[in-house]
Design a protein around this motif. Structure first.
Motif, PDB file in Angstrom:
ATOM      1  N   ARG A  88     -34.112  43.143   5.372  1.00 25.51           N
ATOM      2  CA  ARG A  88     -35.195  42.969   4.572  1.00 25.51           C
ATOM      3  C   ARG A  88     -36.132  44.249   4.502  1.00 25.51           C
ATOM      4  N   LEU A  89     -36.168  44.717   3.433  1.00 25.93           N
ATOM      5  CA  LEU A  89     -37.035  45.880   2.896  1.00 25.93           C
ATOM      6  C   LEU A  89     -38.243  45.542   2.017  1.00 25.93           C
ATOM      7  N   SER A  90     -39.248  45.924   2.434  1.00 28.62           N
ATOM      8  CA  SER A  90     -40.551  45.829   1.256  1.00 28.62           C
ATOM      9  C   SER A  90     -41.160  47.140   1.090  1.00 28.62           C
ATOM     10  N   HIS A 230     -33.706  49.029 -12.742  1.00 29.01           N
ATOM     11  CA  HIS A 230     -34.696  48.183 -12.212  1.00 29.01           C
ATOM     12  C   HIS A 230     -34.907  48.291 -10.889  1.00 29.01           C
ATOM     13  N   PRO A 231     -36.492  48.747 -10.782  1.00 36.19           N
ATOM     14  CA  PRO A 231     -36.942  49.145  -9.564  1.00 36.19           C
ATOM     15  C   PRO A 231     -36.904  47.993  -8.473  1.00 36.19           C
ATOM     16  N   VAL A 232     -36.662  48.668  -7.222  1.00 38.66           N
ATOM     17  CA  VAL A 232     -36.588  47.494  -6.172  1.00 38.66           C
ATOM     18  C   VAL A 232     -37.622  47.762  -5.199  1.00 38.66           C
ATOM     19  N   ARG A 233     -38.368  46.632  -5.119  1.00 42.99           N
ATOM     20  CA  ARG A 233     -39.731  46.684  -4.366  1.00 42.99           C
ATOM     21  C   ARG A 233     -39.490  45.710  -3.133  1.00 42.99           C
ATOM     22  N   GLU A 234     -38.737  44.692  -3.553  1.00 44.71           N
ATOM     23  CA  GLU A 234     -38.397  43.852  -2.237  1.00 44.71           C
ATOM     24  C   GLU A 234     -36.775  43.736  -2.232  1.00 44.71           C
TER      25      GLU A 234
END
Length: 275
Positions: A88-90, A230-234
């Motif tokens: 998982r990445l935040s 589409h930016p990836v924040r999570e």
């Protein structure tokens, strides 16, 4: 063989703090290996930090499989085999290239389980990345460790010959060829022989071919979202089964935040979601 849970008694390694300059050269090299048209110039896209904070053990410190014999977060079990299972990445803010960064890693959950294919240890490592004292990324990575080989592996397993059809809005066919696997291994300081030594894969670890890096597949999925702006924040992802060099797969996704790597006839080998 003793139960693996007994090998873990008293194992609680201290956190590890590391530093990196986040030099631009690694980002340029990764862009070339991924086939991305342009390398980032100022900020790292999601997961591109995987080519930084690298560890290069002395050659004598590597095992027969090419993997380090010991390490801060490697569980002390005999005849250890490692598999990357997910993570998982935040993203609080992107890491800035050329700006010194700090990574603080610590051991998370450790669980010993007995499955149909034998005893396994599930280990989570949690890391925080900071620049100028500010938290920018939080990451958890899940690994599965086995003592010895799994009897469920089949070096003669049937391989897919085509990618599946899909109605996903975003699609990209992909084949992990040996040259790309070699370049990605070098970029991530990964000397595990399953990614470049075909006879070892077949005869020792009983895989039908070179194993495509799980992180490479996840990176390709993150890039699929980025290419569609589409930016990836999570980001959360799980690796269900390995992909082998030469196997055609389909990278799928859409603006609903669902991503996957699929193989024919329609099997999800990597499942991911982003926000």
């Amino acid at each position: 063989m003793p139960e693996l849970s007994g090998c873990l008694t008293g194992w609680r390694p201290e956190p590890l703090v590391e530093h990196d300059t986040l030099a631009l050269e690694q980002a340029r090299a990764l862009a070339a290996a991924l086939g991305t048209s342009a390398a980032p110039a100022d900020e790292l896209p999601p997961l591109w930090h995987w080519v930084h904070f690298l560890d290069w053990p002395q050659h004598a410190e590597l095992g027969e499989d090419g993997h380090p014999i010991s390490g801060r977060f490697l569980p002390p079990i005999p005849d250890r085999r490692r598999m990357f299972a997910g993570g998982r990445l935040s993203v609080t803010a992107p890491l800035r290239l050329g700006t010194p960064a700090e990574r603080r890693s610590e051991l998370g959950e450790v669980v010993a389980k007995r499955g149909r294919s034998g005893d396994m240890v599930f280990v989570t490592v949690r890391s925080e990345y900071r620049q100028d004292g500010e938290l920018r990324l939080t990451e958890e990575q899940d690994y599965v460790y086995r003592s010895g080989e799994s009897a469920a592996k089949d070096p003669h397993a049937t391989r897919p010959t085509r990618a599946p059809a899909s109605e996903a809005p975003w699609q990209e066919p992909f084949v992990g060829d040996p040259v790309r696997l070699f370049r990605f291994s070098a970029l991530t300081a990964n000397s595990h022989r399953i990614h470049y030594d075909a006879p070892y894969c077949r005869d020792v670890e009983r895989y039908p071919g070179l194993v495509v890096h799980g992180p490479l597949l996840v990176l390709k999925l993150a890039e699929l979202a980025r290419r569609h702006e589409h930016p990836v924040r999570e980001l959360s992802y799980r690796l269900n089964r390995p992909v082998f060099a030469g196997d055609p797969v389909l990278l799928c996704g859409g603006p609903d935040g669902r991503l996957s790597v699929r193989t024919a006839p329609d099997q999800v080998v990597v499942d991911a979601s982003f926000a």
